[in-house]
Design an enzyme around this catalytic site. Structure first.
Site, PDB file in Angstrom:
ATOM      1  N   SER A 152      48.068 -40.577  63.759  1.00 10.46           N
ATOM      2  CA  SER A 152      49.147 -41.544  63.726  1.00 10.46           C
ATOM      3  C   SER A 152      50.393 -40.874  63.126  1.00 10.46           C
ATOM      4  O   SER A 152      50.880 -39.906  63.692  1.00 10.46           O
ATOM      5  CB  SER A 152      48.713 -42.792  62.950  1.00 10.46           C
ATOM      6  OG  SER A 152      49.565 -43.869  63.178  1.00 10.46           O
ATOM      7  N   HIS A 157      43.558 -47.403  68.672  1.00  6.51           N
ATOM      8  CA  HIS A 157      44.093 -46.621  67.552  1.00  6.51           C
ATOM      9  C   HIS A 157      43.073 -46.454  66.430  1.00  6.51           C
ATOM     10  O   HIS A 157      43.219 -45.578  65.577  1.00  6.51           O
ATOM     11  CB  HIS A 157      45.352 -47.318  67.025  1.00  6.51           C
ATOM     12  CG  HIS A 157      46.274 -46.435  66.246  1.00  6.51           C
ATOM     13  ND1 HIS A 157      46.915 -45.342  66.787  1.00  6.51           N
ATOM     14  CD2 HIS A 157      46.678 -46.481  64.946  1.00  6.51           C
ATOM     15  CE1 HIS A 157      47.672 -44.755  65.879  1.00  6.51           C
ATOM     16  NE2 HIS A 157      47.544 -45.424  64.746  1.00  6.51           N
TER      17      HIS A 157
END
Length: 664
Positions: free
Chosen positions: A525, A638
Site C-alpha cells: 500500500s 487489498h
C-alpha cells in the site's frame, strides 16, 4: 524443549496459528467467552466460540459447526449468548443457552444479520442487516435459506450514479443499506428501527431502553463526504436528535451506566485523514460536549499493524461502573496499552508494557486483556489488582514449541532535522557471530499506521529464511503525536524517504554482521508506493518487492475507492487542481531510473490500490527491458496479506521469498 533445536518458521505455518479475539465477560465477571479463528481445509477460515471460567485452568469450546461463529454477547442475566454464524451460508443470528444444549437460529434474513447487542433489560436484541430500499424486516425474517442461495441468472449491467460506488471491503454498491433491527425475544417478532437511504451503525442502547445511539451520515451531500455523526433515536416517537455537527467522524459511542452521559471516539478532520482520535463526552440531555483527551497528543485505539489479527476486539471507550471513569486502548511508540481516564482527562495507566494489547474486557472489577508479542500471536490474561498478569490461554503452545522466533531489538535513529525515528531489527534464524547476513527493510502501509511489538508472521518468515529484518515508523506513522503523523502529508518521497534511508544507514553502522551489498526492500500500500519510490531514487537495494502499490497518483485519483478524497488529503492536490504536482509524486515518472530487480505483487480485486497501479509500472519497466516480474492474485482484494485465502497468502509469501533468494 530447551535442549532441542527448533525449526525455522515456514510460510505454511499461517495455517497452524490460532487467532484470538473479542473477549466478553459474564455479567458477574466470573468467566468469559472469546473467538478463536484459524485456517480450514476449504481454503478459508473457521471461527469457534470458547468459554473459560476464571476458576478453571483451560477454556472449553462451545461451538463446533463449520463456518465462522463470532460476536458473542451475554444476555444481562448471563443465561444466554447471542452470536452470529455463517454455518448455514450467510451470516445469521443464533442463541445459545450457557448451561448447555444446541444453538437456536433466530434469523434467516436474505442478505444476512450481524453484530447483535442486547437491550439492558434483556427483552430485545438489536442487530444490523443489509436491506434493499423498500424491503421490510418482517418480510426478510421469513425468507428461507434456499432463497438466500438463489442465483439471479445471467449478470446484468451495473448502473452507477454515485461517487462512492465501490469499496475494497464491500465491492460494488448494490443498493443495499445497513439498517438496525430490533428482535423481541418473547414474541419472536422483528421491528425495523431505521430506514433512511444510508448505512446505519448501532452504537448503544440507553439503560432505560427508551433511546438508541446511532451513527450515520444523513447529509444531502453524503456521497461527497467522509463524515459520520451521532444521533439519539427515541424509540417511542422515532424522533432522531443529532449530537454532533456534521463536521466530523464519530463512533464507538456508549451510554454511561446512568444514561446521563455518552462517550465517543472521533475527530473533525483538523489534519484530514491524519487527525488523531479524541475522546468526547456528551451530556445526553443537552448535547453539551467536553473533550477529556485534548492534552494527551496520542492516538486512541489500536492502530498496530500485524498479519495475524482477525475478528472484532474492544478498543473503548468503556464506562466503569462508577460512571466517572472510562477505559480505553491507546497506541504509543510501537506499543499499545490500557488506560483509565476521569471525565476531566486525568489519565492513569492500567496496563502498558513492551507489547500489543489488542483487546480488553472489564466487569465487576475483573480485567481481561488480549496481548500479543513479537513471539506470540496472542493470548488472554487476567490482570489482578496488583497489575500482575495471569495467563488464561495458551492457544499456540504446540506451534510455538516447534519453531524458533526472533525477538526484535528496539532502535532509535536521528534524522537530519533532529527528529527521532523508532525502529526494530530481527536477527536471522541460526544467527552466528562473525557471519554476514543480507537485510530486508519492511515499510508499513497507511501511511498513518504503526509497526511495533506484536507478532508479524511475514517478518518472522523472512528472518527464518536467513535475513535480518529492519522495520521502522517513519514520520507519518501513528504513535508519536499529532505533528509526527501529519508530517508526511504533501511530502511523500521527501522526509519520510530520508527517515527510512537514515534507518538503513544507522543500522548498517551499528551492526557489522549486516552485508551492505545485499539489501532488500518491501512494503504494501503506502509501503508499496515507498518501495517504488526508493528503487526509482537509489540503487542501493539489490532486490525489491512492491505489494498492492501506488505508482501513479494521476490515475489513482479516479480508480481507487478512496482516490478522489485521499489524494487531496495526502498530496494536497487532486487531479483536477494540479496534475503536474501529482505526476511529480508518482514513481512511474521515474521508472527509467530503476535498476533494482522489482517483483510486483497485487490482488486483482483490490479496489483500494487497484491492480492497474502495478500494471502501469510493470509495463513501463518491461518495455525498457528491466528486470521485473508481475504476480496477480485472482479474487484477492487489498487485504490479501492479512485475511485473504490462506493458500493465496502462502503462495504470496513463496513468491516474495523466492525473489529475495534469487537476488540476495
Amino acid at each position: 524443549m530447551s535442549d532441542t533445536v527448533k525449526r525455522p518458521l515456514a510460510a505454511e505455518d499461517l495455517q497452524r496459528i490460532a487467532i484470538l479475539s473479542d473477549s466478553q465477560l459474564t455479567p458477574d465477571g466470573s468467566g468469559y467467552t472469546f473467538v478463536s479463528t484459524g485456517a480450514n481445509d476449504q481454503d478459508g477460515y473457521t471461527s469457534h466460540l470458547f468459554f473459560q471460567s476464571l476458576a478453571e485452568q483451560n477454556p472449553r469450546q462451545w461451538t463446533f459447526a463449520d463456518g465462522k461463529d463470532s460476536h458473542p454477547r451475554f444476555s444481562p442475566d448471563g443465561s444466554q449468548v447471542v452470536f452470529q454464524s455463517t454455518r448455514t451460508g450467510t451470516a445469521q443470528l443464533w442463541l445459545l443457552h450457557t448451561d448447555g444444549g444446541e444453538a437456536r437460529q433466530l434469523t434467516t434474513f436474505k442478505h444476512g444479520a450481524v453484530s447483535p447487542e442486547w437491550s439492558k433489560d434483556g427483552h430485545y436484541i438489536m442487530f444490523s442487516a443489509p436491506l434493499e430500499q423498500g424491503d421490510e424486516a418482517v418480510n426478510q425474517a421469513i425468507s428461507s435459506e434456499a432463497d438466500q442461495q438463489e442465483e439471479t441468472g445471467s449478470k446484468q449491467p451495473l448502473i452507477i450514479n454515485r461517487l462512492q460506488y465501490k469499496s475494497d471491503a464491500g465491492g460494488f454498491d448494490d443498493g443495499k443499506r445497513t439498517q438496525i433491527i430490533r428482535y423481541d425475544i418473547q414474541h419472536d417478532t422483528f421491528e425495523q428501527l431505521t430506514s433512511a437511504d444510508t448505512d446505519h451503525s448501532f452504537e448503544d442502547m440507553s439503560p432505560d431502553g427508551e433511546k438508541m445511539l446511532v451513527s450515520a451520515n444523513f447529509s444531502e451531500n453524503s456521497d461527497y463526504e467522509q463524515t459520520n455523526d451521532l444521533y439519539l433515536l427515541d424509540l417511542k416517537t422515532k424522533a432522531m436528535t443529532s449530537l454532533t455537527n456534521g463536521k466530523g467522524q464519530y463512533g464507538n459511542a456508549r451510554f454511561s451506566p446512568s444514561g446521563a452521559k455518552i462517550a465517543s471516539l472521533g475527530h473533525e478532520f483538523a489534519y484530514d485523514g491524519a487527525t488523531l482520535n479524541e475522546l468526547y463526552v456528551f451530556d445526553a440531555a443537552t448535547g453539551y460536549r467536553t473533550c477529556p483527551s485534548q492534552s494527551w497528543d496520542m492516538q486512541l485505539g489500536d492502530v498496530m499493524i500485524g498479519d495475524t489479527r482477525m475478528g472484532q476486539s474492544e478498543n473503548g471507550p468503556v464506562w466503569q461502573e462508577d460512571g466517572k471513569h472510562l477505559l480505553i486502548i491507546a497506541s504509543s511508540h510501537g506499543t499499545t496499552g490500557l488506560y483509565q481516564t476521569s471525565l476531566d482527562g486525568d489519565l492513569t495507566t492500567i496496563y502498558a508494557a513492551d507489547n500489543h494489547v489488542f483487546d480488553f474486557a472489564c466487569q465487576s472489577g475483573t480485567f481481561i486483556l488480549g496481548i500479543s508479542t513479537p513471539v506470540n500471536p496472542g493470548d488472554f490474561y487476567q490482570l489482578d489488582d496488583k497489575n500482575n498478569l495471569l495467563r488464561l490461554t495458551d492457544a499456540n503452545r504446540t506451534f510455538l514449541d516447534s519453531v524458533e522466533l526472533s525477538e526484535p531489538e528496539t532502535l532509535t535513529f536521528q534524522a537530519d532535522d533532529g527528529w527521532h525515528i523508532q525502529g526494530w531489527l530481527l536477527r536471522p534464524y541460526g544467527f552466528q557471530e562473525g557471519r554476514q547476513y543480507p537485510m530486508i527493510m519492511e515499510i508499513h502501509g497507511g501511511p498513518h499506521m504503526m509497526y511495533g511489538k506484536t507478532f508479524f508472521h511475514e517478518m518472522q518468515l523472512l528472518a527464518a529464511k536467513g535475513y535480518a529484518v529492519l522495520y521502522t515508523n517513519p514520520r507519518g506513522s501513528y504513535g508519536y503525536g499529532q505533528a509526527f503523523v501529519d508530517a508526511c502529508r504533501g511530502d511523500y518521497g521527501g522526509k519520510d524517504y530520508t527517515d527510512l534511508m537514515t534507518a538503513v544507514d544507522g543500522v548498517l553502522e551499528r551492526y557489522d554482521f549486516l552485508d551492505d551489498q545485499r539489501l532488500g526492500v518491501t512494503g504494501g500500500s503506502y509501503g508499496g508506493f515507498m518501495t517504488n519510490w526508493i528503487v526509482s531514487h537509489t540503487n542501493r537495494f539489490k532486490a525489491a518487492v512492491t505489494q498492492r502499490c501506488i505508482s501513479n497518483w494521476l490515475s489513482f485519483y479516479g480508480v481507487s475507492d478512496i482516490g478522489y478524497f485521499f489524494t487531496k488529503w495526502e498530496q494536497g492536490k487532486n487531479l483536477l487542481e494540479d496534475p503536474t504536482a501529482l505526476w511529480n509524486f508518482s514513481p512511474l515518472k521515474y521508472a527509467e531510473n530503476v535498476q533494482t530487480p522489482l517483483l510486483l505483487v497485487h490482488g486483482e480485486k483490490d479496489y483500494r490500490c487497484p491492480i492497474e497501479q502495478s500494471e502501469q509500472l510493470f509495463v513501463a519497466l518491461k518495455h525498457m527491458k528491466k528486470d521485473t516480474e508481475f504476480v496477480r492474485f485472482p479474487d484477492a482484494n487489498h487485504e490479501l496479506s492479512r485475511n485473504g485465502k490462506p493458500e493465496m497468502r502462502i503462495e504470496r509469501l513463496r513468491h516474495i521469498t523466492r525473489w529475495f533468494e534469487q537476488y540476495l
